[in-house]
Design an enzyme around this catalytic site. Structure first.
Site, PDB file in Angstrom:
ATOM      1  CG  ASP A  17      -2.103   0.913   1.094  1.00 40.67           C
ATOM      2  OD1 ASP A  17      -2.335   1.432  -0.018  1.00 40.67           O
ATOM      3  OD2 ASP A  17      -2.806   1.135   2.106  1.00 40.67           O
ATOM      4  CG  ASN A  19       1.778   1.421  -5.226  1.00 42.44           C
ATOM      5  OD1 ASN A  19       2.679   1.192  -4.432  1.00 42.44           O
ATOM      6  ND2 ASN A  19       1.239   0.497  -6.000  1.00 42.44           N
ATOM      7  NE  ARG A  21      -1.301   6.646   1.251  1.00 37.54           N
ATOM      8  CZ  ARG A  21      -1.474   5.737   2.193  1.00 37.54           C
ATOM      9  NH1 ARG A  21      -1.256   6.054   3.456  1.00 37.54           N
ATOM     10  NH2 ARG A  21      -1.853   4.515   1.885  1.00 37.54           N
ATOM     11  CG  HIS A  34      -0.589   2.060  -9.310  1.00 35.56           C
ATOM     12  ND1 HIS A  34      -0.741   1.731  -7.973  1.00 35.56           N
ATOM     13  CD2 HIS A  34      -1.675   2.815  -9.633  1.00 35.56           C
ATOM     14  CE1 HIS A  34      -1.878   2.267  -7.533  1.00 35.56           C
ATOM     15  NE2 HIS A  34      -2.456   2.939  -8.506  1.00 35.56           N
ATOM     16  CD  GLU A  64     -13.384  -5.029  -1.149  1.00 34.61           C
ATOM     17  OE1 GLU A  64     -12.217  -5.444  -1.284  1.00 34.61           O
ATOM     18  OE2 GLU A  64     -14.337  -5.779  -0.887  1.00 34.61           O
ATOM     19  CG  LEU A 128       8.963 -17.060  -3.612  1.00 33.62           C
ATOM     20  CD1 LEU A 128       9.253 -17.029  -2.114  1.00 33.62           C
ATOM     21  CD2 LEU A 128       8.997 -15.646  -4.181  1.00 33.62           C
TER      22      LEU A 128
HETATM   23  C1  IPE Z   1      -5.546  -2.775  -0.259  1.00 39.21           C
HETATM   24  O1  IPE Z   1      -5.162  -1.454  -0.401  1.00 39.21           O
HETATM   25  C2  IPE Z   1      -5.593  -3.442  -1.602  1.00 39.21           C
HETATM   26  C3  IPE Z   1      -4.309  -3.706  -2.218  1.00 39.21           C
HETATM   27  C4  IPE Z   1      -3.149  -3.427  -1.735  1.00 39.21           C
HETATM   28  C5  IPE Z   1      -4.387  -4.356  -3.514  1.00 39.21           C
HETATM   29  P1  IPE Z   1      -6.237  -0.274  -0.566  1.00 39.21           P
HETATM   30  O2  IPE Z   1      -5.465   0.980  -0.615  1.00 39.21           O
HETATM   31  O3  IPE Z   1      -7.144  -0.566  -1.693  1.00 39.21           O
HETATM   32  O4  IPE Z   1      -7.069  -0.421   0.784  1.00 39.21           O
HETATM   33  P2  IPE Z   1      -7.893   0.662   1.600  1.00 39.21           P
HETATM   34  O5  IPE Z   1      -8.847   1.297   0.635  1.00 39.21           O
HETATM   35  O6  IPE Z   1      -6.920   1.633   2.152  1.00 39.21           O
HETATM   36  O7  IPE Z   1      -8.555  -0.136   2.669  1.00 39.21           O
HETATM   37  C1  IPE Z   2      -1.601   0.223  -3.336  1.00 36.73           C
HETATM   38  O1  IPE Z   2      -1.386   1.579  -3.405  1.00 36.73           O
HETATM   39  C2  IPE Z   2      -1.804  -0.399  -4.688  1.00 36.73           C
HETATM   40  C3  IPE Z   2      -3.166  -0.878  -4.951  1.00 36.73           C
HETATM   41  C4  IPE Z   2      -4.174  -0.822  -4.137  1.00 36.73           C
HETATM   42  C5  IPE Z   2      -3.397  -1.453  -6.265  1.00 36.73           C
HETATM   43  P1  IPE Z   2      -2.564   2.630  -3.391  1.00 36.73           P
HETATM   44  O2  IPE Z   2      -2.968   2.925  -4.788  1.00 36.73           O
HETATM   45  O3  IPE Z   2      -3.669   2.144  -2.509  1.00 36.73           O
HETATM   46  O4  IPE Z   2      -1.855   3.882  -2.753  1.00 36.73           O
HETATM   47  P2  IPE Z   2      -2.462   4.918  -1.718  1.00 36.73           P
HETATM   48  O5  IPE Z   2      -3.031   4.144  -0.578  1.00 36.73           O
HETATM   49  O6  IPE Z   2      -3.528   5.671  -2.467  1.00 36.73           O
HETATM   50  O7  IPE Z   2      -1.319   5.780  -1.328  1.00 36.73           O
HETATM   51 MG    MG Z   3      -4.103   2.377  -0.558  1.00 38.23          MG
END
Ligand code: IPE
Ligand code: IPE
Ligand code: MG
Length: 238
Positions: A17, A19, A21, A34, A64, A128
């Site tokens: 999580d 990416n 930000r 991403h 989601e 792995l």
């Molecule tokens: C969880 O991250 C999903 C993945 C890393 C694929 P999100 O960024 O979608 O989750 P929330 O919305 O913060 O719960």
């Molecule tokens: C996680 O990074 C990647 C996926 C959920 C695919 P985010 O896209 O959720 O990054 P933030 O949480 O908005 O920073």
């Molecule tokens: Mg996120």
């Protein structure tokens, strides 16, 4: 710690999580985050294996995540396409077995085809054991397992009484894969966002503020060091 042997978790699950930000901090589009995140995921597979981890499961796209703007969903799918294609050659080079968990029936035909090829060609690999969660939701996985068991009962292959934890787990996408020992979530969020709710019931959790595109072997080592300090009692007494 120096003289004690470190316990390496056998199975590590990661919620990658942060990416978006990471990109925002650099005044870049979210998709640049991403793209960098995907490169980090590739590297972490190698690092995990070199550190002695046998199973690695990463959360790439949740049930989601379809709620994101179409442009972002399209960019994520494009990256996944490339990732799956590249992994076909990479998996034979580093002896990695790749499986996709989640409901792939909702994905485009060509992506599903790459996934099937990758799973097939890598199925003999003994390095792995790598799981990528795509269109994965834990509640969805549990419901799909329940439906499949109910269907087996309705068609006489199973009886409701036969259901126990092992039988039920055999209907999961992760059937045959041990439950994770350690869950890592980056970017400071302390929730599981529908990732592996059944499998994580006794897992140790490690949260870090590091954003996924900045994650590396050193950070992975920190998570393992933390894991080594945990006393896993599984409800018993030690
Ligand atoms: C969880 O991250 C999903 C993945 C890393 C694929 P999100 O960024 O979608 O989750 P929330 O919305 O913060 O719960
Ligand atoms: C996680 O990074 C990647 C996926 C959920 C695919 P985010 O896209 O959720 O990054 P933030 O949480 O908005 O920073
Ligand atoms: Mg996120």
């Amino acid at each position: 710690m120096a003289t004690e042997e470190k316990t390496v978790p056998r199975h590590v699950a990661i919620i990658m999580d942060g990416n978006g930000r990471w990109a925002k901090k650099r005044f870049l589009p979210r998709n640049a985050g991403h793209a960098q995140g995907s490169r980090v995921a590739e590297q972490i597979c190698e690092d995990a294996y070199n550190l002695g981890i046998e199973y690695l499961t990463i959360y790439a796209f949740s049930t989601e995540n379809w709620a994101r703007p179409k442009e972002e969903v399209d960019a994520l799918m494009k990256l996944l396409r490339k990732y799956m294609k590249d992994s076909i050659a990479r998996s034979s080079k580093n002896n990695m077995r790749v499986r996709v968990i989640g409901d792939i029936s909702a994905l485009d035909d060509d992506l599903r085809e790459s996934i099937r090829t990758l799973e097939r060609v890598s199925s003999v690999n003994t390095g792995l054991q790598f799981q990528v969660a795509i269109n994965y939701g834990g509640r969805d996985e549990i419901m799909r397992a329940a439906k499949a068991f109910a269907l087996d009962c309705a068609e006489g292959r199973k009886k409701p009484d036969e259901l126990d934890e092992a039988v039920f787990y055999s209907y999961f996408d992760t059937a045959g894969i041990p439950y994770p020992d350690l869950l890592i979530r980056t970017s400071g969020e302390m929730r599981t966002s529908n990732f592996l709710p059944w499998q994580l019931a006794y897992t140790e959790f490690y949260f870090t503020d590091v954003l996924w595109p900045d994650f590396n072997k050193k950070e992975l080592q920190k998570a393992i060091d933390y894991y080594s300090t945990r006393d896993r009692r599984f409800g018993g007494v030690k």
